[in-house]
Design an enzyme around this catalytic site. Structure first.
Site, PDB file in Angstrom:
ATOM      1  N   VAL A 103     -17.716 -54.944  46.748  1.00  0.00           N
ATOM      2  CA  VAL A 103     -18.620 -55.414  47.798  1.00  0.00           C
ATOM      3  C   VAL A 103     -17.920 -56.207  48.888  1.00  0.00           C
ATOM      4  CG1 VAL A 103     -20.695 -55.420  46.365  1.00  0.00           C
ATOM      5  CG2 VAL A 103     -19.257 -57.479  46.461  1.00  0.00           C
ATOM      6  N   ASP A 128     -20.187 -50.417  41.322  1.00  0.00           N
ATOM      7  CA  ASP A 128     -19.559 -51.630  40.794  1.00  0.00           C
ATOM      8  C   ASP A 128     -18.061 -51.525  41.100  1.00  0.00           C
ATOM      9  OD1 ASP A 128     -20.597 -53.767  38.336  1.00  0.00           O
ATOM     10  OD2 ASP A 128     -18.437 -53.662  38.729  1.00  0.00           O
ATOM     11  N   TYR A 131     -20.590 -72.132  45.180  1.00  0.00           N
ATOM     12  CA  TYR A 131     -21.617 -71.182  44.704  1.00  0.00           C
ATOM     13  C   TYR A 131     -22.971 -71.543  45.318  1.00  0.00           C
ATOM     14  CZ  TYR A 131     -24.092 -68.336  41.122  1.00  0.00           C
ATOM     15  OH  TYR A 131     -24.857 -67.413  40.442  1.00  0.00           O
ATOM     16  N   LYS A 182     -25.065 -69.028  47.749  1.00  0.00           N
ATOM     17  CA  LYS A 182     -26.401 -68.555  47.376  1.00  0.00           C
ATOM     18  C   LYS A 182     -27.463 -69.109  48.334  1.00  0.00           C
ATOM     19  CE  LYS A 182     -25.322 -66.041  43.689  1.00  0.00           C
ATOM     20  NZ  LYS A 182     -25.456 -64.568  43.686  1.00  0.00           N
ATOM     21  N   ASN A 221     -26.299 -57.475  44.558  1.00  0.00           N
ATOM     22  CA  ASN A 221     -26.369 -58.255  43.322  1.00  0.00           C
ATOM     23  C   ASN A 221     -25.042 -58.885  42.907  1.00  0.00           C
ATOM     24  OD1 ASN A 221     -27.604 -58.882  40.625  1.00  0.00           O
ATOM     25  ND2 ASN A 221     -26.105 -57.350  39.951  1.00  0.00           N
TER      26      ASN A 221
HETATM   27  N1  LIG Z   1     -26.679 -64.631  34.547  1.00  0.00           N
HETATM   28  C1  LIG Z   1     -27.186 -65.707  35.115  1.00  0.00           C
HETATM   29  O1  LIG Z   1     -27.529 -66.694  34.438  1.00  0.00           O
HETATM   30  C2  LIG Z   1     -27.348 -65.752  36.608  1.00  0.00           C
HETATM   31  C3  LIG Z   1     -28.105 -66.807  37.154  1.00  0.00           C
HETATM   32  C4  LIG Z   1     -28.274 -66.877  38.518  1.00  0.00           C
HETATM   33  C5  LIG Z   1     -27.732 -65.894  39.337  1.00  0.00           C
HETATM   34  N2  LIG Z   1     -27.009 -64.880  38.787  1.00  0.00           N
HETATM   35  C6  LIG Z   1     -26.457 -63.879  39.704  1.00  0.00           C
HETATM   36  O2  LIG Z   1     -26.805 -62.587  39.235  1.00  0.00           O
HETATM   37  C7  LIG Z   1     -25.855 -61.644  39.707  1.00  0.00           C
HETATM   38  C8  LIG Z   1     -25.431 -60.733  38.569  1.00  0.00           C
HETATM   39  O3  LIG Z   1     -24.880 -61.529  37.544  1.00  0.00           O
HETATM   40  P1  LIG Z   1     -24.882 -61.111  36.006  1.00  0.00           P
HETATM   41  O4  LIG Z   1     -25.238 -62.344  35.258  1.00  0.00           O
HETATM   42  O5  LIG Z   1     -25.657 -59.868  35.804  1.00  0.00           O
HETATM   43  O6  LIG Z   1     -23.308 -60.887  35.791  1.00  0.00           O
HETATM   44  P2  LIG Z   1     -22.439 -59.860  34.942  1.00  0.00           P
HETATM   45  O7  LIG Z   1     -21.160 -60.566  34.695  1.00  0.00           O
HETATM   46  O8  LIG Z   1     -23.203 -59.291  33.790  1.00  0.00           O
HETATM   47  O9  LIG Z   1     -22.183 -58.673  35.976  1.00  0.00           O
HETATM   48  C9  LIG Z   1     -21.461 -58.897  37.146  1.00  0.00           C
HETATM   49  C10 LIG Z   1     -20.964 -57.547  37.659  1.00  0.00           C
HETATM   50  O10 LIG Z   1     -20.379 -57.800  38.951  1.00  0.00           O
HETATM   51  C11 LIG Z   1     -19.313 -56.912  39.100  1.00  0.00           C
HETATM   52  N3  LIG Z   1     -18.456 -57.356  40.185  1.00  0.00           N
HETATM   53  C12 LIG Z   1     -17.630 -58.427  40.216  1.00  0.00           C
HETATM   54  N4  LIG Z   1     -16.979 -58.484  41.392  1.00  0.00           N
HETATM   55  C13 LIG Z   1     -17.420 -57.428  42.134  1.00  0.00           C
HETATM   56  C14 LIG Z   1     -17.119 -56.943  43.420  1.00  0.00           C
HETATM   57  N5  LIG Z   1     -16.219 -57.555  44.211  1.00  0.00           N
HETATM   58  N6  LIG Z   1     -17.749 -55.828  43.857  1.00  0.00           N
HETATM   59  C15 LIG Z   1     -18.658 -55.191  43.069  1.00  0.00           C
HETATM   60  N7  LIG Z   1     -18.978 -55.605  41.831  1.00  0.00           N
HETATM   61  C16 LIG Z   1     -18.370 -56.712  41.369  1.00  0.00           C
HETATM   62  C17 LIG Z   1     -18.646 -56.955  37.722  1.00  0.00           C
HETATM   63  O11 LIG Z   1     -17.764 -55.855  37.540  1.00  0.00           O
HETATM   64  C18 LIG Z   1     -19.864 -56.924  36.797  1.00  0.00           C
HETATM   65  O12 LIG Z   1     -20.214 -55.597  36.441  1.00  0.00           O
HETATM   66  C19 LIG Z   1     -24.732 -62.465  40.358  1.00  0.00           C
HETATM   67  O13 LIG Z   1     -24.912 -62.468  41.751  1.00  0.00           O
HETATM   68  C20 LIG Z   1     -24.945 -63.859  39.796  1.00  0.00           C
HETATM   69  O14 LIG Z   1     -24.453 -64.841  40.663  1.00  0.00           O
HETATM   70  C21 LIG Z   1     -26.810 -64.772  37.443  1.00  0.00           C
END
Ligand SMILES: NC(=O)c1ccc[n+]([C@@H]2O[C@H](COP(=O)([O-])OP(=O)(O)OC[C@H]3O[C@@H](n4cnc5c(N)ncnc54)[C@H](O)[C@@H]3O)[C@@H](O)[C@H]2O)c1
Length: 255
Positions: A70, A43, A160, A164, A96
């Site tokens: 990333v 992360d 976004y 995606k 992710n």
């Molecule tokens: N939660 C939802 O409702 C939802 C829905 C659809 C898609 N997603 C996707 O799921 C994935 C994870 O989201 P989540 O809800 O678990 O979010 P979250 O906020 O719980 O976790 C996101 C993590 O990404 C890390 N991060 C941010 N920028 C980064 C970088 N440049 N390099 C490495 N790490 C980085 C952050 O430090 C954090 O730990 C994302 O791709 C998000 O778009 C989430």
């Protein structure tokens, strides 16, 4: 550590996960470790990655952590090298990282557009480019976290949706390109309660749950289970697919 899953599915396998300090990534790291994988928890939040890896180790799992932004090709090269020097191979890659940066198309400036694509889509390219040489020798699997925003429109998130949607097209391309060597699939989460939802009003959450056929919002473990399936041999005949995991919200006519 969670007791779900079969210890056999990932025994002897190494998985590298991005954005795994929180939410979906952390749940997936815990799930793969519970099923026997050695997990490299990465992360941009180095402290958070260390915490998640430590919790897995305390529960009897095998985990390492390392900082990985990333959007940095140099970080990617170092992370893949770290996986190789840890266990000698890389079998699973969970890409992710992502975050939805809002802004209607006519209001978005160039910087916001490019920031969104860099975080969600360029990063996937960098990760795949760095990891393919190691993954192809292992016969690996890649699972990428997309979003239901790739499949249906939500007001205010054009960048976004484009990022995606790009992921979902890319997994089809990569699945063909690397054929019998590496499988590529994406998961499309719906509403999953993570830190991303910390500022969402309770009333909106309740309305979303009510409009979801299974009657609740998602939890990170719902997505982790789907990622584990796609990364496992149970999905050995599944590649190039975009799996929606949203409790049926996107197939429901309810407004
Ligand atoms: N939660 C939802 O409702 C939802 C829905 C659809 C898609 N997603 C996707 O799921 C994935 C994870 O989201 P989540 O809800 O678990 O979010 P979250 O906020 O719980 O976790 C996101 C993590 O990404 C890390 N991060 C941010 N920028 C980064 C970088 N440049 N390099 C490495 N790490 C980085 C952050 O430090 C954090 O730990 C994302 O791709 C998000 O778009 C989430």
């Amino acid at each position: 550590m969670t007791s779900v899953g079969s210890p056999a599915r990932f025994t002897g396998r190494t998985a590298l996960l991005t954005a795994a300090a929180s939410g979906i990534g952390a749940a997936t790291a815990r799930r793969l470790a519970a099923e026997g994988a050695s997990v490299l928890v990465t992360d941009v939040d180095a402290e958070g990655a260390r915490r998640v890896a430590g919790e897995i180790q305390e529960g009897g799992g095998r985990a390492h952590d390392r900082p990985l932004d990333v959007t940095s090709p140099a970080d990617w090269a170092a992370a893949v090298a770290a996986a190789e020097s840890w266990t000698g191979h890389l079998d699973v890659l969970h890409l992710n990282a992502g975050r939805n940066l809002p802004g209607a198309a006519h209001e978005l400036n160039d910087g916001a557009w490019h920031d969104q694509l860099r975080l969600c889509l360029d990063s996937v390219f960098y990760g795949v480019r760095a990891a393919v040489p190691l993954l192809r020798t292992a016969g690996g699997a890649v699972v990428i976290t997309s979003s239901v925003h790739a499949a249906i429109g939500f007001r205010g998130f054009p960048a976004y949706a484009a990022a995606k949607g790009g992921i979902d097209a890319l997994v089809r391309q990569l699945a063909v390109e690397y054929g019998g060597q590496i499988r590529f699939n994406s998961v499309l989460p719906g509403a999953v309660v993570t830190a991303l939802w910390s500022e969402v009003p309770e009333e909106y959450k309740a309305r979303t749950a009510a409009r979801t056929p299974v009657g609740r919002l998602g939890v990170p473990e719902d997505i982790a289970a789907a990622v584990a399936f796609l990364a496992s041999e149970d999905a050995s005949f599944v590649t190039g697919q975009n799996l929606v995991v949203d409790g049926g919200r996107s197939i429901s006519s309810q407004e």
